[in-house]
Design a protein around this motif. Structure first.
Motif, PDB file in Angstrom:
ATOM      1  N   ARG A 197     -34.916 -17.729 -22.690  1.00 43.40           N
ATOM      2  CA  ARG A 197     -34.608 -18.746 -21.681  1.00 43.40           C
ATOM      3  C   ARG A 197     -35.861 -19.180 -20.941  1.00 43.40           C
ATOM      4  O   ARG A 197     -36.104 -20.358 -20.719  1.00 43.40           O
ATOM      5  CB  ARG A 197     -33.580 -18.199 -20.683  1.00 43.40           C
ATOM      6  N   ASP A 198     -36.701 -18.207 -20.559  1.00 40.19           N
ATOM      7  CA  ASP A 198     -37.898 -18.553 -19.789  1.00 40.19           C
ATOM      8  C   ASP A 198     -38.924 -19.283 -20.630  1.00 40.19           C
ATOM      9  O   ASP A 198     -39.703 -20.095 -20.129  1.00 40.19           O
ATOM     10  CB  ASP A 198     -38.523 -17.286 -19.186  1.00 40.19           C
ATOM     11  N   LEU A 199     -38.935 -19.017 -21.929  1.00 40.32           N
ATOM     12  CA  LEU A 199     -39.930 -19.665 -22.781  1.00 40.32           C
ATOM     13  C   LEU A 199     -39.456 -21.028 -23.273  1.00 40.32           C
ATOM     14  O   LEU A 199     -40.205 -21.999 -23.278  1.00 40.32           O
ATOM     15  CB  LEU A 199     -40.237 -18.762 -23.981  1.00 40.32           C
ATOM     16  N   LEU A 200     -38.177 -21.096 -23.692  1.00 41.14           N
ATOM     17  CA  LEU A 200     -37.702 -22.289 -24.385  1.00 41.14           C
ATOM     18  C   LEU A 200     -36.607 -23.034 -23.636  1.00 41.14           C
ATOM     19  O   LEU A 200     -36.133 -24.052 -24.098  1.00 41.14           O
ATOM     20  CB  LEU A 200     -37.154 -21.884 -25.772  1.00 41.14           C
ATOM     21  N   GLY A 201     -36.195 -22.509 -22.470  1.00 39.49           N
ATOM     22  CA  GLY A 201     -35.216 -23.222 -21.666  1.00 39.49           C
ATOM     23  C   GLY A 201     -33.777 -22.872 -21.956  1.00 39.49           C
ATOM     24  O   GLY A 201     -32.885 -23.229 -21.225  1.00 39.49           O
ATOM     25  N   ASP A 202     -33.528 -22.160 -23.053  1.00 36.86           N
ATOM     26  CA  ASP A 202     -32.143 -21.871 -23.429  1.00 36.86           C
ATOM     27  C   ASP A 202     -32.079 -20.437 -23.951  1.00 36.86           C
ATOM     28  O   ASP A 202     -32.766 -20.100 -24.910  1.00 36.86           O
ATOM     29  CB  ASP A 202     -31.699 -22.848 -24.524  1.00 36.86           C
ATOM     30  N   PRO A 203     -31.253 -19.573 -23.313  1.00 38.44           N
ATOM     31  CA  PRO A 203     -31.233 -18.181 -23.763  1.00 38.44           C
ATOM     32  C   PRO A 203     -30.739 -18.014 -25.193  1.00 38.44           C
ATOM     33  O   PRO A 203     -30.976 -16.978 -25.809  1.00 38.44           O
ATOM     34  CB  PRO A 203     -30.267 -17.495 -22.780  1.00 38.44           C
ATOM     35  N   ASN A 204     -30.059 -19.019 -25.750  1.00 41.01           N
ATOM     36  CA  ASN A 204     -29.519 -18.874 -27.095  1.00 41.01           C
ATOM     37  C   ASN A 204     -30.433 -19.393 -28.188  1.00 41.01           C
ATOM     38  O   ASN A 204     -30.062 -19.381 -29.350  1.00 41.01           O
ATOM     39  CB  ASN A 204     -28.162 -19.578 -27.187  1.00 41.01           C
ATOM     40  N   LYS A 205     -31.641 -19.861 -27.798  1.00 43.98           N
ATOM     41  CA  LYS A 205     -32.579 -20.312 -28.825  1.00 43.98           C
ATOM     42  C   LYS A 205     -33.299 -19.097 -29.387  1.00 43.98           C
ATOM     43  O   LYS A 205     -34.521 -18.952 -29.272  1.00 43.98           O
ATOM     44  CB  LYS A 205     -33.588 -21.298 -28.227  1.00 43.98           C
ATOM     45  N   ILE A 206     -32.509 -18.235 -29.996  1.00 48.82           N
ATOM     46  CA  ILE A 206     -33.067 -16.964 -30.436  1.00 48.82           C
ATOM     47  C   ILE A 206     -32.364 -16.546 -31.711  1.00 48.82           C
ATOM     48  O   ILE A 206     -31.169 -16.780 -31.877  1.00 48.82           O
ATOM     49  CB  ILE A 206     -32.901 -15.902 -29.320  1.00 48.82           C
TER      50      ILE A 206
END
Lengths: 216, 218, 294
Positions: free
Chosen positions: C88-97
């Motif tokens: 979330r902190d890097l890409l804005g969305d906690p699910n972009k993983i």
């Protein structure tokens, strides 16, 4: 006990489906590629035969677990990065290609040499002789060991958990750590594997008998 | 990643220890399987249902269940039943249980492939069935099964790696322990692969030599 | 590169053969050196992740409460939630993983081979490992707890030091060392995966097991036949569990190290506390060991 099985049943089924899918694809790919390699091995020129020999020797001499590891985690160093599912299929197929090559080779070499010579005398070139005469007989000889191979493939799929493919064994471990009911889950897994493998060997025996029928 | 960083000699002593245990496991279960499989094969070929049914059931069950499950049953299952057999012994037990089935099938195939005229010849000479079997049939069957038997021993050697799950210090277990300490999984697995290759080559070569030697005196 | 190949194709004259050979040799040297050269000129993993738009993280799949699988085949656990925070902190969305499920032998190769951006897999920092992978500062303490079977009637570590007991745990030399130091007379048995340890305890193959404090607490809450020996952390000392990645990429390491620090000591401490309480049932260590109150 049945509560655990009921709530985890769907996950186990999913894992089983992946196991069966992986096994089928491996059997097909391995069977076909093994056949091609066996052709090279029996009828090919010396340098190609040597390459196939070396390949089969190395693949058969190392445990499958290590091969899976090398191909999944070692290839990226050479620039090849395989995603999990294609990677698992590729590795299993490569391993069983080597094993199938030996089986096809045995079948092809067990045919009387005279047949090929007679075909040649009739003016047939190798590809035609193969298609019409040799391969159909080789298929009969290969039917039995092929079934054994299928059973072996199904059992070996449990090793692909090392590369993170959610087949039956891996799913089983995950469920055990969530529910802490190891006996029930391990028992279920044993029964599932046995059913698949025993079913395969019965099917294989039936096919073998059908194929032998009419063969003196 | 050049070659000198790959082969770490300091790991060799531990790996050699592991290799020794691997060979011990394979040798012990191999010998036991070879012995146990013969009566098993004979029983499974028997005409009497009472004898052949249990033998066939045993063979089908142990052949169609993954070795890992058999190992778990032998190690953990027996513990529940109160036994305290060592992990090493459980490993040998599990390997023998499955391998004797494979070898029994090899024996059966070989015995059935011996020409039936050998039996008739024995009868003609006045030998009993047992005599015919021991003197004429069995040696021929064993000779025929040699390639398949050596193949099975190679498979057995590789299967010993499964025993690492119950904490037996064979080759794979040693490499996992070391790689946990130093994160050098690649180097260790490469060395382990090479050692397995050496072991399996030795077995295959022995098989070929033995075959040639025995074929000469035929 | 293409121009060199074109030149080689056109260069047919005798006199130019030596030049051709020199160029071929140069190409070989270039190609083999290219591996090293690309490593230097390569963009950081940070840029790669930003371009890709998602994080690839290697995790365990069967070590509750750190990382395990729920009924819907979704990964859950303390480490999983931490990874979501970083995404979330890097890409804005906690699910972009994207999670890569690894077993014990796969966790180091997963990052070393470049398949995963980093790994968060209950891995303790040991100096020998740091020679091969790059650890950030720890995201939590790894204290040792001893699980025992209730029917062993053991209430202290010294009581376990007896040949009739069997100590077990994860297979690594540090556990072997601890066993040798504290319970030298007991028998030992080491396993590669957590569910085998559980199976050993349940079947009596092991009387006790060395685990992390949160793991021990979680297992005891779900398995009534087990209990934990009274808190031994002070006696046995703390270790560090940390994220690790492929060494050599300072930019990426700095980002992850900063992320972990902000969780434990800085702007993300509130979230860290919530996750800590959610999975372990008590507060995390305080943000500061000193008080600035006067």
């Amino acid at each position: 006990m049945f509560d655990t099985l009921r709530e985890s049943g769907w996950l186990l089924l999913e894992g089983t489906m992946w196991t069966i899918l992986l096994s089928l694809v491996t059997l097909l790919l391995g069977g076909v590629m093994g056949f091609l390699l066996a052709l090279i091995r029996v009828y090919g020129v010396w340098p190609l035969r040597a390459v196939v020999d070396a390949y089969v020797y190395v693949v058969r001499g190392i445990p499958l677990l290590l091969l899976l590891f090398f191909m999944y985690y070692g290839l990226p160093y050479m620039g090849i990065d395989l995603p999990t599912l294609p990677g698992g299929i590729a590795v299993m197929s490569l391993y069983f290609t080597a094993l199938m090559c030996e089986i096809w080779r045995g079948a092809l070499q067990s045919l009387p040499r005279g047949q090929l010579e007679a075909a040649r005398a009739l003016g047939m070139r190798l590809p035609l002789a193969l298609t019409i005469i040799l391969v159909p007989q080789a298929v009969r000889a290969v039917a039995g060991p092929l079934v054994n191979m299928a059973v072996l493939i199904v059992k070996s799929t449990s090793l692909v958990s090392i590369i993170g493919l959610s087949e039956l064994t891996m799913v089983g471990h995950e469920i055990i750590e969530r529910t802490f009911k190891p006996f029930e889950i391990l028992g279920a897994i044993a029964v599932i594997y046995f059913s698949i493998c025993y079913g395969l060997s019965r099917l294989g025996k039936a096919i073998e008998e059908k194929v032998q029928y009419g063969n003196p | 990643m050049d070659i000198s960083s790959v082969v770490e000699l300091r790991f060799l002593p531990a790996l050699m220890e592991g290799a020794t245990i691997t060979v011990e496991l394979a040798a012990a279960s191999g010998l036991l399987s070879l012995l146990f499989a013969l009566p098993l094969a004979l029983l499974s070929m028997s005409g009497k249902r009472l004898l052949s049914a249990p033998a066939r059931a045993y063979i089908e069950i142990t052949r169609n269940v993954p070795l890992l499950i058999i190992v778990y049953l032998a190690y953990f299952g027996l513990a529940v039943a109160g036994s305290s057999m060592s992990a090493f012994a459980c490993g040998i037990l599990a390997l023998t249980l499955q391998n004797s089935s494979y070898i029994a099938e090899i024996y059966r195939g070989a015995l059935q492939s011996v020409d039936s005229r050998q039996w008739e010849g024995g009868k003609a000479l006045g030998m009993t069935a047992v005599q015919t079997f021991t003197i004429a049939i069995l040696p021929q069957a064993l000779l025929k099964s040699l390639p398949a038997l050596f193949n099975q021993i190679v498979l057995l050697l590789k299967d010993t790696s499964v025993i690492s799950v119950i904490s037996v210090g064979e080759l794979l277990m040693q490499s996992k322990t070391l790689s946990e300490k130093t994160a050098s999984t690649y180097e260790l697995f490469l060395m382990v692969g090479a050692i397995y290759l050496i072991l399996t080559t030795l077995v295959t070569l022995t098989g070929r030599v033995l075959e040639r030697y025995l074929s000469f005196s035929h | 590169m293409e121009q060199m190949v074109l030149y080689l194709k056109l260069a047919d004259h005798h006199e130019e053969r030596t030049v051709k050979r020199f160029l071929v040799a140069a190409m070989w040297v270039f190609a083999s050196g290219a591996g090293m050269a690309t490593a230097v000129a390569q963009e950081s993993r940070l840029d790669v992740v930003m371009q890709r738009g998602k994080l690839i993280v290697a995790v365990n799949d069967s070590s509750p409460p750190f990382a395990f699988v729920d009924k819907n085949n979704q990964l859950v656990g303390f480490e999983i939630d931490l990874a979501h925070t970083i995404a979330r902190d890097l890409l804005g969305d906690p699910n972009k993983i994207e999670f890569m499920r690894v077993q014990s032998e796969g966790r180091f190769p997963s990052v070393l081979s470049g398949k995963a951006d980093f790994a968060i897999a209950g891995t303790t920092v040991y100096t020998a490992r740091a020679a091969r992978v790059a650890f950030t500062r720890p995201y939590m303490d790894s204290g040792l707890a001893i699980l025992v079977r209730k029917d062993a009637h053991v209430t202290s570590l010294d009581a376990l030091n007896d040949p009739k007991f069997v100590m077990s745990g994860q297979n690594n030399p540090q556990n072997a060392e601890r066993a040798a130091r504290y319970v030298p007379k007991a028998k030992t048995v080491w396993f590669n995966s957590p569910d085998d340890i559980l199976l050993a305890l349940k079947t009596g193959r092991a009387t006790a097991a060395m685990t992390d404090v949160p793991v021990a607490d979680y297992l005891v809450s779900k398995n009534p036949e087990l209990t934990v020996l009274p808190d031994l952390v002070e006696k046995l000392g703390y270790s560090n569990n940390a994220i690790f990645m492929k060494p050599g990429d300072f930019t990426w390491w700095l980002f992850l190290d900063t992320a972990v620090n902000e969780l434990r000591n800085g702007s993300n401490y509130a979230e860290y506390s919530d996750l800590y309480r959610k999975w372990f049932g008590h507060n995390p260590p305080p943000q500061r060991f000193y008080s600035s109150a006067k």
